[in-house]
Design an enzyme around this catalytic site. Structure first.
Site, PDB file in Angstrom:
ATOM      1  N   ASP A   1      53.120   2.974 -26.685  1.00 17.86           N
ATOM      2  CA  ASP A   1      54.541   3.330 -26.721  1.00 17.86           C
ATOM      3  C   ASP A   1      54.975   3.398 -28.181  1.00 17.86           C
ATOM      4  OD1 ASP A   1      57.280   3.659 -26.422  1.00 17.86           O
ATOM      5  OD2 ASP A   1      57.432   2.238 -24.770  1.00 17.86           O
TER       6      ASP A   1
ATOM      7  N   ARG B   1      57.913   4.650 -29.293  1.00 17.90           N
ATOM      8  CA  ARG B   1      59.342   4.910 -29.414  1.00 17.90           C
ATOM      9  C   ARG B   1      60.033   3.945 -30.373  1.00 17.90           C
ATOM     10  NH1 ARG B   1      60.806   5.267 -23.111  1.00 17.90           N
ATOM     11  NH2 ARG B   1      59.329   3.536 -23.118  1.00 17.90           N
TER      12      ARG B   1
END
Length: 203
Positions: free
Chosen positions: A126, A128
């Site tokens: 991930d 982000r």
């Protein structure tokens, strides 16, 4: 992160009329939007979702993920409450971009799960970044949020970025045969809080 507010406009949708606020990252030029409804700046915690862009799920009706279903459910929830905010963040594919997401999908077609595919491409599971959220919310006069998510890591990331998350509101929708393994991986490897009941896709 330095965020520049650009402009606001009305956005009529099938769910109701939102106000759309445009923001730009000054360092990168990356654009993000916030959709608000009702008086979000009155000091009370606001029903909110921080939704990372998913072209395939949000616009192309992909059933490989639950993103489009979650966006629709979040818009519906805000409209029903008459007050809330959706932060629509331009970080496709958990931060790896659209074309790399297609590459990851190709690896998934060959048997990799969603985390393995990202890692085989040299990315983290991930990628982000939520540091743009606090200045966007601050501009809108929002001091605290009730965050619609199944992801405890998102709650922590937003809290670490200075957002006051007072409650996590589950948002479990859209389970189907095409994304069942994907959701299982999000639960087992990314810590998402998902039950195993079969949810019917909405819309």
């Amino acid at each position: 992160m330095n965020i520049r507010y650009v402009a606001s406009s009305k956005l009529p949708t099938p769910f109701g009329v939102f106000t759309m606020h445009g923001f730009e990252e000054t360092a990168t030029g990356k654009e993000h939007v916030a959709l608000t409804m009702g008086d979000v700046g009155n000091g009370e915690a606001v029903l909110a979702r921080a939704h990372s862009e998913c072209l395939t799920g949000d616009a192309l009706y992909s059933m490989r993920c639950d993103c489009g279903y979650q966006l629709e459910a979040a818009l519906t929830a805000v409209a029903e409450a008459g007050r809330g905010v959706i932060l629509y963040l331009r970080q496709e594919g958990r931060g790896i971009g659209l074309l790399n997401k297609i590459r990851a999908y190709n690896l998934q077609d060959q048997g990799a799960d969603t985390v393995e595919a990202n890692e085989q491409l040299g990315f983290g599971a991930d990628m982000r970044d939520y540091s743009m959220c606090q200045p966007m919310l601050s501009h809108l006069g929002i001091d605290a949020i009730r965050l619609m998510t199944n992801n405890p890591r998102k709650v922590k990331a937003l809290s670490d970025a200075g957002v006051d998350v007072v409650e996590r509101v589950p948002l479990q929708v859209g389970r189907n045969p095409h994304n069942d393994a994907y959701l299982a991986t999000k639960a087992s490897k990314l810590g998402h809080m998902l039950s195993h009941q079969d949810d019917e896709p909405e819309g």
